[in-house]
Design an enzyme around this catalytic site. Structure first.
Site: not given
Ligand code: PEP
Ligand code: MG
Length: 758
Positions: A401, A495, A542, A638, A660-661, A710
């Site tokens: 975060h 997000r 998302r 993901e 979503g790596t 992304c």
């Protein structure tokens, strides 16, 4: 153009007494400072500057300029290309004869110094120097004890130092054109110093009115380079008294070798090692000169000085850049001491007082310009993060975060620094370097930018046209304006959880306190801010995806299940499908947005594994009044399962798949993305990850499903090159990386085109 003035061009050299600070563009930062000191009547060793025009004349008149700039126009991530560029630049500059008229004028100036007998110091003085970005300044060269014979070659060496690998890399990264940077060279009589050192006219950390002098035997290089511990003197400027003298054991000194003229290191004779270098009279002279320099420049100075036969010379004077405006009189310990190391998660340098944030109710204590120090940031800390100038966390990786939000806010951040909350003290002045990942004691104030710096900064860098779309990631609506200004082709990931959690309430508690409608509106407003800013560019939103440990920190979080491993637990679409009544509110927000006309909004489902997840989500979307047939919607890839099920998900109707790596890497390699102990194993370019992505893109291309990335890796050049090669439809990058990614994509696309016709 010639340098002899016949066509009106400037003289190749300027004497120090002809120069003032406004000549910086012609004589560089160092040259301008020496000119200014000379004009102020300070004792500066005589000398002259070989101007930037002379460098220009040299490269243009000899015709090497085009070849030179072509040679350094390379992909700076390619280390072989960098090394080759440096070598080529050196070969061109050193191997090309100096035009005779320029050469003779420089030598004539030299001959005017001490009848051609002088030993001189030759130093480069770049026009970008005052930018003082740590990675640029100080890269140019200095040569001591140079004689007539070598002078021209050393000047060319200084010019060539404009094209070291680091300098080329730095300018490429910063977007400075190589042909927009100039270099001047200082040629100055050597002071064969008996004693030398540095002087700060105010305390370098606290700004207290004390003069600090450091002194050692011989040439100043020993002190500046740190190879000898100097004596230290502290003089109180109010009483003019020497209040502290620390005599060091000075084992070595630098001197000129009488035979070769070279600077060598020798042992200090036994009887001088522990002898005080400066007496009261010399201290008085230095203090007087320091005060004059400070008065002339009207700010505290950092001075390099040297003495010969009892006479003091000033070699350099520049503003002290380390005094903190917030200094409270307490020094923070030796400036530049590295206190902590972590991951450089958001680029830039910031200084300020550390604010240790241990609990939610302490957020008020974070003020403008502070550095937040916390175990890990939470979404409700965003307002405090916005006030802060920088962020340090004990825990977390590049996709935590703190890292994500700091990048969006443009605030430098160091994450995973281990013990910051325990080691740093509240109020302690620190500097964080978000590129290197270091936290050091003391402050560095941003340098004022000179005109010459401004002039090389691309005013309105042109956005390259690319076939692959380059989008931007946004997590906090407040970053929308900054994100849109990048010229990105849309938002690849917005997000939703950041919008809700920044209320510091779990969705359930928010609804309990404010009602369902307010919850829906909270989402509508957050999305709208971004959708407005980008309209008509698409914005991929998302649905909620926060692990239970993040929810637990919010009000209402006490009801969250305790999970052994939240990353493998109740998050993403699993949670939404399990709680359809809550999920319906998110879908209702989309319905309202479409009704309001935001047809640029797209819906993306996180952490799906297979077509069953997709079908269930699509059915819920339909029941909420959002028509999957006319809206653009898709999934994040993901998990390895999702990557391997892409074909069936296509049959279930997805329009796009976005890699979503951050998660795909953690689940493929079994490396917790937020665990700093295994951070070195977190490799988004691991062949297994790349194979999953490559195969999925191929399948998507066969079935006309758009693909994107992304995850954080979309900002990495290596991943960008791979994806363009595989034919990805779009790449979404961090705000600060968008422009670089656009260029990288363009370069790769051109390469592919060229390869196809060769
Ligand atoms: C990802 O997993 O790559 C991603 C972008 O989602 P998040 O980082 O929010 O899990
Ligand atoms: Mg993810």
């Amino acid at each position: 153009m010639t340098a002899d003035g016949t066509d009106g061009s400037a003289e190749p050299v300027l004497w120090l007494d002809e120069i003032r600070s406004e000549d910086i563009g012609t004589v560089g930062g160092k040259g301008a400072s020496l000119g200014e000191m000379t004009a102020a009547g300070l004792p500066v060793p005589p000398g002259f500057i070989v101007t930037t025009d002379t460098y220009r004349t040299f490269i243009e008149e000899t015709g090497i300029d085009e070849e030179l700039f072509d040679a350094v126009d390379i992909d700076s991530d390619d280390s072989d290309a960098l090394a080759a560029a440096e070598a080529k630049a050196e070969e061109l500059i050193l191997g090309t004869e100096m035009p005779e008229d320029v050469r003779s004028k420089i030598l004539a100036a030299y001959d005017d110094l001490d009848d051609g007998e002088a030993f001189v110091a030759v130093r480069s003085s770049a026009t970008l120097e005052d930018l003082e970005s740590a990675s640029f300044a100080g890269q140019q060269d200095t040569y001591l004890n140079v004689t007539r014979e070598d002078l021209i070659d050393r000047i060319k060496d200084c010019w060539a130092s404009l094209f070291t690998q680091r300098a080329i890399y730095y300018r490429n990264e910063q977007g400075f054109g190589h042909d927009a940077v100039d270099i001047a060279v200082v040629v100055q009589r050597m002071v064969d110093a008996e004693k030398s050192g540095v002087m700060f006219t105010s305390h370098p950390s606290s700004g207290e009115p004390k003069i600090i002098i450091e002194a050692a035997w011989g040439l100043g290089e020993a002190v500046v380079s740190g190879s000898v511990s100097p004596d230290n003197y502290v003089i109180d400027r109010e009483t003019d008294e020497t209040v502290e003298v620390t005599v060091a054991d000075k084992k070595i000194k630098m001197v000129k070798d009488d035979e070769t003229g070279e600077t060598i290191e020798v042992e200090v004779p036994e009887d001088e090692r522990n002898t005080q270098v400066l007496d009261e009279e010399e201290l008085d002279q230095l203090v007087e000169l320091g005060e004059r320099a400070e008065a002339h420049y009207d700010e505290p100075q950092d001075v390099e000085w040297a003495t010969i036969d009892g006479e003091v010379f000033m070699l350099q004077s520049r503003p002290i850049t380390t005094i903190s405006e917030d200094a409270d009189g307490e020094a923070d310990g030796p400036d530049g001491n590295v206190l902590l190391n972590g991951l450089g998660a958001s680029p830039g340098i910031a200084s300020g007082p550390a604010r240790i944030v241990g609990a939610l109710d302490q957020l008020d204590k974070v003020g403008e310009g502070d550095i937040i120090v916390t175990e890990m940031t939470t979404p409700d800390m965003v307002p405090a993060m916005k006030r802060a100038d920088g962020i340090i966390t004990d825990e977390g990786g590049m996709t935590s975060h703190a890292a994500i939000v700091a990048r969006e806010l443009g605030a430098p951040a160091v994450v995973g620094a281990g013990v910051g909350t325990k080691q740093l003290e509240d109020g302690q002045i620190v500097t964080i370097d978000g590129d290197k990942g270091s936290v050091t004691a003391g402050a560095v104030e941003p340098e004022e930018q000179t005109d010459s710096v401004e002039s090389v900064r691309p005013e309105n860098p042109v956005k390259p046209m690319t076939a692959t779309e380059v989008k931007v990631n946004v997590s906090i609506p407040e970053a929308a304006e900054r994100a849109a200004a990048t010229g990105a082709d849309g938002v690849g990931l917005l997000r939703m959880e950041h919008m809700i959690l920044s209320t510091n309430k779990t969705p359930e508690r928010y609804i309990e306190d404010h009602g369902e409608d307010a919850y829906v509106e909270e989402i509508v407003e957050g999305v709208r801010t971004v959708a407005d800013e980008f309209y008509p560019r698409p914005v991929r939103v998302r649905t909620l995806d926060a692990p239970t440990d993040e929810f637990r920190q919010m009000e209402g979080g006490e009801d969250e299940p305790h999970e052994h491993n939240p990353m493998l637990g109740y998050r993403g679409i699993r949670r939404s499908l399990d709680r359809p009544e809550l999920f319906a509110h998110e879908l209702e927000a989309f319905r309202r947005l479409f009704e309001m006309g935001y047809d640029n909004v797209e819906i993306m489902f996180p952490l799906v594994n297979d077509s069953e997840d997709v079908t269930r989500a699509r059915n819920l979307m339909e029941s909420a009044g959002v028509d999957p047939a006319i809206r653009t919607w898709g999934v994040m890839v993901e998990t390895p399962a999702a990557a391997l099920s892409i074909e069936e998900m296509g049959e279930a109707g997805i329009d796009f798949a976005s890699f979503g790596t951050n998660d795909l890497t953690q689940y493929t390699l079994a490396v917790d993305r937020n665990n700093e102990h295994v951070a070195d194993r977190f490799d988004e370019l691991h062949p297994a990850v790349l194979q999953l992505i490559g195969d999925a893109i191929e399948t998507c291309r066969e079935h006309d499903i758009a693909t994107g990335i992304c995850g954080q890796a979309g900002s990495k050049p290596g991943m960008v090159r791979f994806l363009v090669g595989e034919g990805v439809s779009s790449i979404s990058a961090n705000i600060d990386a968008v422009r670089d990614v656009q260029h990288e994509v363009k370069r790769e696309e051109q390469k592919l085109l060229l390869d196809s016709v060769r």
